[in-house]
Write an enzyme that holds these catalytic residues in place. Structure first.
Site, short mmCIF file in Angstrom:
data_model
loop_
_atom_site.label_atom_id
_atom_site.label_comp_id
_atom_site.label_asym_id
_atom_site.label_seq_id
_atom_site.Cartn_x
_atom_site.Cartn_y
_atom_site.Cartn_z
N TYR A 1 0.84 -1.21 0.00
CA TYR A 1 0.00 0.00 0.00
C TYR A 1 0.87 1.26 0.00
O TYR A 1 0.64 2.20 -0.78
CB TYR A 1 -0.89 -0.05 1.24
CG TYR A 1 -1.85 1.09 1.41
CD1 TYR A 1 -3.02 1.16 0.65
CD2 TYR A 1 -1.62 2.09 2.35
CE1 TYR A 1 -3.93 2.21 0.83
CE2 TYR A 1 -2.51 3.12 2.55
CZ TYR A 1 -3.68 3.18 1.78
OH TYR A 1 -4.56 4.21 1.97
N LYS B 1 1.11 4.25 -2.82
CA LYS B 1 0.82 5.66 -2.52
C LYS B 1 2.04 6.54 -2.79
O LYS B 1 1.89 7.67 -3.26
CB LYS B 1 0.34 5.80 -1.07
CG LYS B 1 -0.97 5.07 -0.78
CD LYS B 1 -2.10 5.57 -1.68
CE LYS B 1 -3.46 5.03 -1.29
NZ LYS B 1 -4.55 5.51 -2.16
#
Ligand code: NAP
Length: 244
Positions: free
Chosen positions: A152, A156
């Site tokens: 994740y 990002k």
């Protein structure tokens, strides 16, 4: 300027709040969803209750062709897009040692690849109009990293690099590209955590509370406004001071 905004993941916590914020600012909204049709329909009803138009756009954004199709449908139904909010996103948290290939690639595809596909599909429209705003929702963990979120956080951080690069490519046509990096926001994505863990997190946040989707939506609304015309390539944290 044609007041049309396409919001991805508008069936989710932050996306729904962003869609309603922009409708309140006078935008017609492309309401993208993946699997939560009923939630998307409820958001579209709320937009229409504000006197704006809404069109439902279903797609798996990990699919490049599907991204191009929803952009085309949005333009057909509502007219040229002025604002794109790349908000859809997923987590598949686990420590690196236990992370399967699919845990990694599925998060990169749904978060980073989707942002690339959607941005590439919308940019030609904005270049033609010589105007537009792209707002990408990353996360503070894309700046800080986070144990259990290598996939994740990488997605990002990738969104931040993508956004800064595109900001440089399109600035001369008056188009801005910015990143909003939320901290801990109360949505279906985070409601899996226990109350004890939530309390522990909010105790560590300088403003002493968890964020609400509307906190993020307010920043997105500002970035679409004339007052934000001279801001591009920036990462704006909405995190109660979690990352200072
Ligand atoms: P959420 O309520 O779980 O919503 C996620 C949204 O993404 C839903 O609309 C979902 O659509 C959509 N989605 C999931 N997989 C998809 C796919 N393959 N293709 C297309 N759409 C897909 O999450 P949220 O908390 O509002 O998060 C919104 C954004 O903020 C995400 O990018 C997230 O990473 C970021 N963020 C959240 C927090 C937080 O604390 N909540 C913090 C930092 C950043 P369906 O439901 O229709 O399937």
């Amino acid at each position: 300027m044609n007041k049309v905004a396409l919001v991805t993941g508008a069936s989710g916590g932050i996306g729904a709040a962003v869609a309603l914020e922009l409708a309140g600012l006078g935008f017609d909204i492309g309401v993208h969803y993946y699997s939560s049709r009923e939630k998307a329909e409820a958001v579209a009803e709320d937009i229409e209750a504000l006197g704006r138009n809404a069109v439902l756009l279903q797609a798996d954004l990990a699919d490049s062709a599907a991204c191009a199709e929803i952009v085309e449908k949005c333009v057909q139904e509502l007219g040229p897009i002025y604002v794109l909010v790349n908000n859809a996103g997923i987590t598949r948290d686990t420590l690196l040692m236990r992370m399967e290939d699919d845990d990694f690639t599925s998060v990169i595809e749904a978060n980073l690849n989707a942002c690339f596909y959607m941005t590439r599909a919308v940019v030609p429209l904005l270049l033609k109009a010589k105007a537009g705003r792209i707002i990408n929702i990353a996360s503070v963990v894309g700046i800080t990293g986070n144990a259990g979120q290598a996939n994740y956080a990488a997605s990002k951080a990738g969104i931040i690099g993508l956004s800064k690069s595109v900001a440089k490519e399109v600035a001369k046509r008056g188009i801005t590209v910015n990143v909003v990096a939320p901290g801990y926001i109360v949505t279906p994505m985070t409601e899996v955590l226990s109350d004890a863990v939530k309390k522990e997190i909010s105790d560590k946040i300088p403003l002493k509370r968890l964020g609400q989707p509307e906190d993020v939506a307010g920043m997105v609304g500002f970035l679409t406004s004339e007052k934000a015309a001279y801001i591009t390539g920036q990462v704006l944290a909405v995190d109660g001071g979690m990352v200072i």
